[in-house]
Motif scaffolding. Structure first.
Motif, PDB file in Angstrom:
ATOM      1  N   SER A 178      19.748  -2.111   4.148  1.00 49.35           N
ATOM      2  CA  SER A 178      19.137  -2.597   2.910  1.00 49.35           C
ATOM      3  C   SER A 178      17.702  -2.948   3.171  1.00 49.35           C
ATOM      4  O   SER A 178      17.315  -3.299   4.273  1.00 49.35           O
ATOM      5  N   THR A 179      16.925  -2.842   2.140  1.00 45.21           N
ATOM      6  CA  THR A 179      15.501  -3.134   2.223  1.00 45.21           C
ATOM      7  C   THR A 179      15.142  -4.158   1.176  1.00 45.21           C
ATOM      8  O   THR A 179      15.548  -4.035   0.032  1.00 45.21           O
ATOM      9  N   SER A 257      19.610   3.097  -1.059  1.00 43.87           N
ATOM     10  CA  SER A 257      20.455   2.661   0.049  1.00 43.87           C
ATOM     11  C   SER A 257      21.918   2.994  -0.211  1.00 43.87           C
ATOM     12  O   SER A 257      22.638   3.444   0.679  1.00 43.87           O
ATOM     13  N   ALA A 258      22.372   2.776  -1.461  1.00 46.97           N
ATOM     14  CA  ALA A 258      23.760   3.080  -1.802  1.00 46.97           C
ATOM     15  C   ALA A 258      24.027   4.580  -1.738  1.00 46.97           C
ATOM     16  O   ALA A 258      25.084   5.016  -1.274  1.00 46.97           O
ATOM     17  N   LEU A 259      23.065   5.385  -2.191  1.00 43.62           N
ATOM     18  CA  LEU A 259      23.238   6.835  -2.118  1.00 43.62           C
ATOM     19  C   LEU A 259      23.302   7.307  -0.672  1.00 43.62           C
ATOM     20  O   LEU A 259      24.077   8.202  -0.322  1.00 43.62           O
ATOM     21  N   THR A 260      22.465   6.702   0.176  1.00 42.13           N
ATOM     22  CA  THR A 260      22.512   7.049   1.599  1.00 42.13           C
ATOM     23  C   THR A 260      23.854   6.689   2.214  1.00 42.13           C
ATOM     24  O   THR A 260      24.445   7.452   2.989  1.00 42.13           O
ATOM     25  N   TYR A 261      24.335   5.504   1.839  1.00 44.69           N
ATOM     26  CA  TYR A 261      25.643   5.057   2.326  1.00 44.69           C
ATOM     27  C   TYR A 261      26.736   6.027   1.892  1.00 44.69           C
ATOM     28  O   TYR A 261      27.614   6.402   2.687  1.00 44.69           O
ATOM     29  N   LEU A 262      26.676   6.454   0.627  1.00 45.28           N
ATOM     30  CA  LEU A 262      27.674   7.389   0.114  1.00 45.28           C
ATOM     31  C   LEU A 262      27.602   8.719   0.842  1.00 45.28           C
ATOM     32  O   LEU A 262      28.624   9.315   1.196  1.00 45.28           O
TER      33      LEU A 262
END
Length: 788
Positions: A178-179, A257-262
């Protein structure tokens, strides 16, 4: 003295209106009873009935001489359903046996009392459950903060320079990167605006079609096996439970960040990374800070709901007392004291759990979020609205008079100079007219917004709640009118002076720079950092524009897509703004070469983009809402804006190459897009054209009393939607320049949007009232998850 009915209507919670005592219907019943009593001839009792009644009044015939003879008796009846609880039924004595109107009145009164009790009990239960959840959330937050402080004290000097906070005593199983975005620093500088105006953190959803809010408080982003999966949380163990911190994906950094996590999870690398032995993951401090802010906002909304419940109890109690007093006055019977004792002992008036919770919330907020300062906490929990000043009204009239005088003078001088005709000065029309038309369309739209606010307030549409405006910072309609009149006075005054200099033959660079200087002055005022001229409203407007431009990276709320719809009606203004910027930035005003921008390929490409951008932004908002909520309705709405983009593209191509092929394509695509848009306007946005309703082709619930207004508005919306026919017909009014005709058509579209705004908010308000939504549901950060 204000009548109680007006006072009652002005103070009740608009979204809970149907749950309040129907005081107006009870008054109608009393009037009907009074008319029937006056019209009916006096009925003489039989001799036997008169003798029996006289004997009953004797003291030795009364079995209980010390007890006052009650003319009504209110019985309690227990129901099988726990939600309904106790029901009240009134039994009338022989004095009312021959009066059906009295029986109907008390039957309705019992119905209202039962309704009030059931609604109060249901809302109280919801708030109590919310209060318990918030107390648990607060305990978890305090434990996490204490653990972080304890761990920080144990840090070595080398670890003190680390970028992230160390892991706390709670064990963490998985964490996404997270940033901390730049907006959080801005939020720390304006704590009051966080609590009152920050709309990005709210999970209270408004939609193009009615739907219930997401009470779970989790941001959902993907459908798997019929279930939506959260991408905004991290799991950890605390207080012997497996918990997850869920932060809404409201900013680009969290979304990316959520898209990267997904993406990593789909590749299988995320799970492997979490299972690495000895890997030490930690909770980012910004997440804890954001969780604290979410709990703080939830406490404010809970306090507001409890305050509404307190108002609900007070007003209903007063309504029962007033209507019973009127009954005694009309009938001459003394029933007020008897029935009021029952009302006072009923659940909604006797339960004190909500009031105790209200005190607990106030104490909790004061202790943890106001540094023990009660006065400071009440500024957040119960903010006072700004008082409206008579000085604002005076200046509205003053500047309105100045604007009218200057505008009349400008029109006379323009007519004498031969401007705005087919034989007008080409340089003036190409360079100065876009500035005037741009400001005229902008402030016409703002003026109509002020009219909308006036009508929303008059009809008790809670627009401030729908838009999530801060009660201490929102613009009232008088302030909007003041901005419009002042700004247009300045604009027309500068244009009048510029036209006077141009008519006298002055054509120096300084004279040509006057319109550009006016445009620059308004831009500087819009971004002015000083706390003058409604800074909070200006910055809120800029944040909304930022959210629209960066769609779909920002979470979409009501005010975002509402403003994006306004931009769809301001394409001519945006194109004028583009030309003015090009004309003055490139320095063309020095040589008066207005054709330089037109000859530039980059400018022409940008002009095409400007025609598409508002529809593109709105389409991206629909895509983001489908991504968040998973409802196909948003994809259908996206199709509407895609059709508008195709129609706009066909018109641009037809303007470039005017032939029969492009003309046919314009007619076909524009017709299909118009039908699409009209259907969505009437059915989805306005909620009209419903079948099997008591109001033909409308809806069951209407705020405006005169139904014909809705029919006229639908016809007017249809006519104004067909303004694109001017692209085909090229009709000019007399000798007016074609630019003036285009300006009138653009103004008609702005007027149509102003009308659309009222009915759009009316439909949204009725959807909220149908679900009794008076406060927004703020998501909670900590959620318990299964061990597996």
């Amino acid at each position: 003295m204000v009548k109680f009915s007006k006072q009652f209507e002005g103070q009740l919670v608009p979204e809970w209106k149907e749950a309040f005592v129907d005081y107006w219907q009870l008054k109608k019943d009393l009037k009907r009873m009074q008319v029937m009593g006056n019209d009916a001839p006096p009925k003489k009792p039989h001799f036997a009935q008169s003798l029996l009644s006289s004997l009953r009044n004797l003291p030795f015939f009364d079995p209980n001489p010390h007890k006052e003879h009650e003319i009504i008796q209110v019985h309690k009846r227990l129901t099988n359903s726990a939600s309904r609880g106790v029901l009240y039924e009134t039994e009338l004595s022989e004095q009312f046996e021959d009066t059906d109107a009295a029986k109907d009145f008390f039957a309705r009164l019992d119905l209202q009392l039962n309704k009030v009790n059931q609604f109060y009990k249901r809302k109280e239960g919801e708030f109590l459950e919310r209060g318990e959840s918030l107390k648990k959330q607060m305990e978890i937050l305090l434990e996490l903060k204490a653990a972080i402080k304890k761990q920080r004290r144990q840090l070595s000097v080398a670890d003190a320079d680390a970028k992230d906070d160390p892991s706390i005593s709670c064990s963490i199983t998985c964490e996404e990167d997270s940033t901390k975005d730049s907006t959080e620093q801005e939020e720390q500088n304006h704590p009051q605006e966080i609590l009152t105006t920050e709309h990005e953190n709210s999970e209270f959803q408004f939609s193009d079609t009615p739907q219930a809010p997401d009470d779970s408080g989790k941001m959902r982003t993907q459908i798997e096996g019929g279930k939506l999966r959260s991408l905004s949380g991290r799991a950890f163990s605390c207080q012997g439970k497996n918990l997850r911190i869920n932060i809404p994906l409201t900013t680009p950094s969290r979304t990316l960040s959520a898209l990267t996590y997904l993406f990593l999870e789909d590749l299988g690398s995320q799970s492997r990374r979490c299972e690495l032995p000895g890997r030490k993951l930690n909770i980012n401090k910004s997440k804890i800070h954001h969780a604290e802010k979410m709990i703080r906002g939830a406490l404010i909304e809970l306090f507001k709901g409890l305050d509404y419940l307190k108002t609900y109890r007070t007003l209903n109690m007063l309504a029962f007392a007033k209507i019973l007093k009127k009954f005694d006055k009309v009938t001459g019977k003394q029933v007020q004291n008897i029935y009021l004792k029952v009302v006072e002992s009923s659940y909604f008036n006797s339960s004190d759990m909500a009031m105790k919770l209200m005190d607990d919330v106030e104490e909790l907020f004061t202790k943890h979020f106001a540094d023990g300062d009660k006065q400071k906490s009440m500024m957040y929990l119960r903010p006072h609205q700004r008082k409206e000043s008579h000085g604002v009204t005076f200046f509205i009239g003053l500047f309105a008079g100045c604007f009218i005088a200057l505008f009349v003078g400008y029109c006379i001088m323009a007519h004498i100079a031969g401007m705005y005709t087919g034989h007008s000065d080409t340089i003036y029309m190409e360079t100065v007219y876009p500035v005037l038309s741009m400001f005229s369309l902008l402030f016409l739209h703002l003026f109509l917004y002020g009219c909308n606010i006036f009508m929303w307030r008059k009809t008790r549409i809670n627009y401030a709640f729908i838009f999530e405006f801060a009660p201490t910072k929102e613009l009232k309609y008088r302030e909007v009118f003041l901005i419009c009149t002042t700004s247009m006075t300045v604009v027309v005054g500068v244009m009048f002076a510029h036209l006077a200099l141009t008519a006298k033959g002055y054509s120096s660079t300084q004279v040509q720079a006057i319109p550009g200087f006016l445009f620059l002055m308004f831009l500087v005022l819009l971004v002015c950092p000083f706390n003058i001229i409604y800074r909070s409203s200006r910055y809120h407007f800029l944040r909304v524009i930022r959210n629209i431009v960066l769609a779909p990276l920002y979470k979409v709320v009501m005010v975002d897509f509402f403003m994006a719809d306004q931009l769809c009606s301001q394409v001519p203004m945006l194109r004028s703004m583009e030309f003015v910027a090009c004309y003055y930035i490139t320095g063309s005003y020095r040589t008066q070469d207005y054709g330089f921008c037109m000859r530039s390929k980059h400018f022409r490409d940008l002009s095409y983009a400007v025609s598409f951008l508002p529809y593109y932004w709105r389409a991206m908002q629909c895509a983001r809402r489908w991504f968040d909520e998973g409802e196909t309705t948003h994809l259908v709405n996206l199709g509407k804006y895609v059709s508008a983009m195709l129609a706009a593209g066909a018109k641009v191509a037809y303007e470039k190459e005017k032939n029969a092929g492009w003309l046919s394509l314009v007619v076909v695509i524009s017709s299909a897009a118009t039908v699409y848009q009209l259907y969505w306007d009437y059915v989805k946005d306005w909620g009209l054209l419903q079948i099997n309703t008591k109001n033909p082709w409308l809806r069951n619930e209407l705020i405006l009393r005169r139904k014909f207004v809705y029919y006229i508005s639908m016809v007017l919306n249809l006519v104004l939607r067909l303004a694109w026919l001017q692209t085909v017909l090229h009709y000019n009014f007399g000798s007016l320049d074609y630019r003036v005709t285009s300006f009138f058509l653009a103004a008609l579209e702005v007027i149509r949007r102003g009308q659309w705004n009222f009915y759009r908010l009316e439909n949204e308000h009725l959807n909220n009232a149908g679900k009794f939504r008076a406060v927004k549901t703020v998501p909670l950060p900590f959620h318990e998850v299964d061990e597996d």
